[in-house]
Design a protein around this motif. Structure first.
Motif, PDB file in Angstrom:
ATOM      1  N   ALA A  29       0.854  -1.194   0.000  1.00 24.97           N
ATOM      2  CA  ALA A  29       0.000   0.000   0.000  1.00 24.97           C
ATOM      3  C   ALA A  29       0.880   1.230   0.000  1.00 24.97           C
ATOM      4  CB  ALA A  29      -0.917   0.013   1.221  1.00 24.97           C
ATOM      5  N   ALA A  30       0.360   2.279  -0.590  1.00 26.26           N
ATOM      6  CA  ALA A  30       1.029   3.579  -0.561  1.00 26.26           C
ATOM      7  C   ALA A  30      -0.038   4.640  -0.398  1.00 26.26           C
ATOM      8  CB  ALA A  30       1.823   3.802  -1.850  1.00 26.26           C
ATOM      9  N   VAL A  31       0.267   5.635   0.410  1.00 27.36           N
ATOM     10  CA  VAL A  31      -0.634   6.773   0.574  1.00 27.36           C
ATOM     11  C   VAL A  31       0.148   8.041   0.272  1.00 27.36           C
ATOM     12  CG1 VAL A  31      -2.082   5.603   2.282  1.00 27.36           C
ATOM     13  CG2 VAL A  31      -0.219   7.038   3.072  1.00 27.36           C
ATOM     14  N   ARG A  32      -0.549   8.996  -0.316  1.00 27.46           N
ATOM     15  CA  ARG A  32       0.062  10.302  -0.580  1.00 27.46           C
ATOM     16  C   ARG A  32      -0.450  11.258   0.485  1.00 27.46           C
ATOM     17  NH1 ARG A  32       2.240  11.615  -5.169  1.00 27.46           N
ATOM     18  NH2 ARG A  32       0.932  10.143  -6.339  1.00 27.46           N
ATOM     19  N   GLY A  33       0.473  11.866   1.204  1.00 26.71           N
ATOM     20  CA  GLY A  33       0.105  12.850   2.207  1.00 26.71           C
ATOM     21  C   GLY A  33      -0.231  14.181   1.553  1.00 26.71           C
ATOM     22  N   ALA A  34      -0.805  15.087   2.332  1.00 32.17           N
ATOM     23  CA  ALA A  34      -1.177  16.405   1.819  1.00 32.17           C
ATOM     24  C   ALA A  34       0.034  17.156   1.276  1.00 32.17           C
ATOM     25  CB  ALA A  34      -1.867  17.218   2.915  1.00 32.17           C
ATOM     26  N   SER A  35       1.216  16.832   1.769  1.00 32.00           N
ATOM     27  CA  SER A  35       2.452  17.480   1.302  1.00 32.00           C
ATOM     28  C   SER A  35       2.862  16.986  -0.088  1.00 32.00           C
ATOM     29  CB  SER A  35       3.598  17.178   2.267  1.00 32.00           C
ATOM     30  OG  SER A  35       3.957  15.800   2.188  1.00 32.00           O
TER      31      SER A  35
ATOM     32  N   VAL B 196      -9.159   5.988  -4.001  1.00 29.62           N
ATOM     33  CA  VAL B 196      -8.517   4.749  -3.579  1.00 29.62           C
ATOM     34  C   VAL B 196      -8.362   3.880  -4.824  1.00 29.62           C
ATOM     35  CG1 VAL B 196      -8.634   2.734  -2.076  1.00 29.62           C
ATOM     36  CG2 VAL B 196      -9.578   4.923  -1.294  1.00 29.62           C
ATOM     37  N   LEU B 197      -7.121   3.599  -5.192  1.00 26.91           N
ATOM     38  CA  LEU B 197      -6.828   2.750  -6.342  1.00 26.91           C
ATOM     39  C   LEU B 197      -6.530   1.352  -5.842  1.00 26.91           C
ATOM     40  CD1 LEU B 197      -4.325   5.189  -8.094  1.00 26.91           C
ATOM     41  CD2 LEU B 197      -6.787   5.019  -8.440  1.00 26.91           C
ATOM     42  N   LEU B 198      -7.257   0.379  -6.359  1.00 21.42           N
ATOM     43  CA  LEU B 198      -7.062  -1.010  -5.976  1.00 21.42           C
ATOM     44  C   LEU B 198      -6.539  -1.742  -7.201  1.00 21.42           C
ATOM     45  CD1 LEU B 198     -10.470  -1.459  -4.119  1.00 21.42           C
ATOM     46  CD2 LEU B 198      -8.248  -0.871  -3.119  1.00 21.42           C
ATOM     47  N   GLY B 199      -5.410  -2.436  -7.052  1.00 24.57           N
ATOM     48  CA  GLY B 199      -4.803  -3.066  -8.210  1.00 24.57           C
ATOM     49  C   GLY B 199      -4.386  -4.500  -7.971  1.00 24.57           C
ATOM     50  N   THR B 200      -4.168  -5.188  -9.093  1.00 25.14           N
ATOM     51  CA  THR B 200      -3.630  -6.541  -9.059  1.00 25.14           C
ATOM     52  C   THR B 200      -2.243  -6.517  -9.683  1.00 25.14           C
ATOM     53  OG1 THR B 200      -4.404  -7.224 -11.243  1.00 25.14           O
ATOM     54  CG2 THR B 200      -5.960  -7.482  -9.416  1.00 25.14           C
ATOM     55  N   THR B 201      -1.454  -7.519  -9.390  1.00 25.01           N
ATOM     56  CA  THR B 201      -0.114  -7.580  -9.980  1.00 25.01           C
ATOM     57  C   THR B 201      -0.187  -7.828 -11.486  1.00 25.01           C
ATOM     58  OG1 THR B 201       0.039  -9.923  -9.381  1.00 25.01           O
ATOM     59  CG2 THR B 201       1.022  -8.324  -7.850  1.00 25.01           C
TER      60      THR B 201
ATOM     61  N   VAL C   9      -4.772   6.931  -2.141  1.00 18.36           N
ATOM     62  CA  VAL C   9      -4.384   5.626  -1.620  1.00 18.36           C
ATOM     63  C   VAL C   9      -4.245   4.654  -2.787  1.00 18.36           C
ATOM     64  CG1 VAL C   9      -5.079   3.712  -0.107  1.00 18.36           C
ATOM     65  CG2 VAL C   9      -5.739   6.058   0.478  1.00 18.36           C
ATOM     66  N   ALA C  10      -3.262   3.756  -2.698  1.00 20.25           N
ATOM     67  CA  ALA C  10      -3.125   2.664  -3.666  1.00 20.25           C
ATOM     68  C   ALA C  10      -2.831   1.384  -2.896  1.00 20.25           C
ATOM     69  CB  ALA C  10      -2.011   2.947  -4.666  1.00 20.25           C
ATOM     70  N   VAL C  11      -3.504   0.301  -3.284  1.00 20.14           N
ATOM     71  CA  VAL C  11      -3.315  -1.005  -2.655  1.00 20.14           C
ATOM     72  C   VAL C  11      -3.191  -2.033  -3.775  1.00 20.14           C
ATOM     73  CG1 VAL C  11      -4.283  -2.725  -1.080  1.00 20.14           C
ATOM     74  CG2 VAL C  11      -4.758  -0.297  -0.704  1.00 20.14           C
ATOM     75  N   ILE C  12      -2.222  -2.939  -3.649  1.00 21.63           N
ATOM     76  CA  ILE C  12      -2.022  -3.948  -4.681  1.00 21.63           C
ATOM     77  C   ILE C  12      -1.760  -5.310  -4.050  1.00 21.63           C
ATOM     78  CG2 ILE C  12       0.459  -3.518  -4.881  1.00 21.63           C
ATOM     79  CD1 ILE C  12       0.126  -3.954  -7.947  1.00 21.63           C
TER      80      ILE C  12
ATOM     81  N   PRO D 279      -9.013  -6.885  -7.996  1.00 18.30           N
ATOM     82  CA  PRO D 279      -8.506  -5.963  -6.981  1.00 18.30           C
ATOM     83  C   PRO D 279      -9.090  -6.268  -5.603  1.00 18.30           C
ATOM     84  CG  PRO D 279      -9.026  -4.766  -8.983  1.00 18.30           C
ATOM     85  CD  PRO D 279      -9.549  -6.173  -9.162  1.00 18.30           C
ATOM     86  N   VAL D 280      -8.232  -6.201  -4.589  1.00 17.10           N
ATOM     87  CA  VAL D 280      -8.622  -6.529  -3.217  1.00 17.10           C
ATOM     88  C   VAL D 280      -8.856  -5.240  -2.429  1.00 17.10           C
ATOM     89  CG1 VAL D 280      -7.881  -7.655  -1.086  1.00 17.10           C
ATOM     90  CG2 VAL D 280      -7.311  -8.666  -3.286  1.00 17.10           C
ATOM     91  N   PRO D 281     -10.055  -5.062  -1.896  1.00 17.78           N
ATOM     92  CA  PRO D 281     -10.319  -3.862  -1.100  1.00 17.78           C
ATOM     93  C   PRO D 281      -9.717  -3.990   0.298  1.00 17.78           C
ATOM     94  CG  PRO D 281     -12.269  -5.239  -1.158  1.00 17.78           C
ATOM     95  CD  PRO D 281     -11.249  -5.905  -2.047  1.00 17.78           C
TER      96      PRO D 281
END
Length: 131
Positions: free
Chosen positions: A25-31, A100-105, A70-73, A79-81
């Motif tokens: 998972a990766a999240v982008r902060g407000a910065s 929220v981006l949900l992805g598969t490999t 947000v991105a989750v893979i 894609p898995v929530p």
């Protein structure tokens, strides 16, 4: 590097010797900074940590408390929530319209929002009468 690429890269660091199900998972902060997390299992299953929780913890440890994307893979056919607990954690630090981006490999991507993942979310407004 895109947010999903960051999630894909950190997924490889996941510690999943029991389920063999690695999640990044990766999240982008407000910065604009990107924070990464991966799942970390424990032989006592309830003691593991989800990838989303790890990314949020990294963001908070860096001094940020607002996420904007947000991105989750995971290696899954679809894609898995995020789990229920992680949906609430995302809602704590993001707005309802946060993407929220949900992805598969294999490259499948599903785009949703925190609101769509957690309608009727519990938030600080519910605590206004607490003493």
């Amino acid at each position: 590097m895109t947010l999903m690429e960051c999630a894909r890269e950190v997924r490889e660091a996941a510690y999943a010797p029991y389920s063999k199900f690695k999640v990044g998972a990766a999240v982008r902060g407000a910065s604009g900074r990107i924070y990464r997390g991966c799942n970390v299992e424990n032989v006592a299953y309830p003691e593991g940590t989800c990838a989303e929780a790890g990314a949020i913890a990294a963001m908070v440890a860096a001094g940020e408390t607002t996420l904007t994307e947000v991105a989750v893979i995971a290696d899954s056919p679809d894609p898995v929530p995020p789990c229920g607990g992680c949906r609430q954690k995302l809602a704590e630090f993001g707005q309802g319209d946060t993407p929220v981006l949900l992805g598969t490999t294999d490259g499948k991507i599903m785009t949703t929002t925190i609101q769509d993942l957690l309608p009727g979310r519990f938030d600080a407004s519910h605590m206004e009468n607490a003493e």
